[in-house]
Write a protein that holds these residues in place. Structure first.
Motif, PDB file in Angstrom:
ATOM      1  N   LYS A 170      11.282   7.864   9.683  1.00 56.38           N
ATOM      2  CA  LYS A 170      10.856   6.966   8.504  1.00 56.38           C
ATOM      3  C   LYS A 170      11.566   5.850   9.127  1.00 56.38           C
ATOM      4  O   LYS A 170      10.996   4.873   8.005  1.00 56.38           O
ATOM      5  CB  LYS A 170      11.325   7.388   7.217  1.00 56.38           C
ATOM      6  N   THR A 226       0.936  -1.201  -0.188  1.00 53.93           N
ATOM      7  CA  THR A 226       0.346  -0.132   0.059  1.00 53.93           C
ATOM      8  C   THR A 226       1.108   1.495  -0.324  1.00 53.93           C
ATOM      9  O   THR A 226       0.501   2.205   0.417  1.00 53.93           O
ATOM     10  CB  THR A 226      -1.240   0.058   1.360  1.00 53.93           C
ATOM     11  N   GLU A 227       1.966   1.020   0.367  1.00 54.76           N
ATOM     12  CA  GLU A 227       2.951   2.347   0.156  1.00 54.76           C
ATOM     13  C   GLU A 227       4.352   2.194  -0.429  1.00 54.76           C
ATOM     14  O   GLU A 227       5.272   0.890   0.633  1.00 54.76           O
ATOM     15  CB  GLU A 227       2.783   3.074   1.542  1.00 54.76           C
ATOM     16  N   HIS A 228       5.101   3.770  -0.124  1.00 60.86           N
ATOM     17  CA  HIS A 228       6.614   3.289  -0.387  1.00 60.86           C
ATOM     18  C   HIS A 228       6.827   4.703  -0.125  1.00 60.86           C
ATOM     19  O   HIS A 228       6.203   5.587  -0.096  1.00 60.86           O
ATOM     20  CB  HIS A 228       6.453   2.799  -1.872  1.00 60.86           C
ATOM     21  N   PHE A 229       8.270   4.564   0.198  1.00 62.27           N
ATOM     22  CA  PHE A 229       9.259   5.281   1.208  1.00 62.27           C
ATOM     23  C   PHE A 229      10.414   5.849   1.449  1.00 62.27           C
ATOM     24  O   PHE A 229      10.499   4.564   0.979  1.00 62.27           O
ATOM     25  CB  PHE A 229       8.333   6.009   2.185  1.00 62.27           C
TER      26      PHE A 229
END
Length: 110
Positions: free
Chosen positions: A95, A85-88
């Motif tokens: 983080k 559902t996400e990436h960073f």
């Protein structure tokens, strides 16, 4: 499935295809490269949780490099953390903590 990376015996090494499969099964993938100080900060910050992620070296896997560039506006910025559902990019203590939480909650364990 995963082999140990020769320079980082604590960390499972995965191809991009293995990382994608790991994420599809509910796990977390981390794209990194040797010599990256933020990658080292992430690994240290994750502690034992680092073993539960699929680690892919973008310098050894061209598909992984292209994937990271596609996520980061054409830049090969690492460490890039990826879930369903996400990436960073995990280049700050906040983080790193977020990545640790995602790995702790992930349904997929190596």
């Amino acid at each position: 499935m995963f082999t140990k990376h020769p320079s980082r015996n604590r960390r499972p090494a995965a191809s991009h295809a293995e990382a994608v499969q790991h994420v599809e099964e509910g796990g977390v993938a981390i794209y990194w490269r040797p010599g990256c100080p933020f990658c080292g900060m992430l690994e240290r910050g994750l502690g034992p949780e680092a073993e539960r992620a699929a680690w892919t070296n973008i310098w050894e896997d061209q598909e992984a490099l292209a994937f990271v560039e596609s996520l980061n506006d054409g830049n090969a910025t690492v460490p890039t953390v990826v879930t369903l559902t996400e990436h960073f990019v995990a280049a700050s203590p906040a983080k790193v903590a977020a990545a640790k939480g995602l790995i702790a909650e992930a349904g997929k364990v190596l």
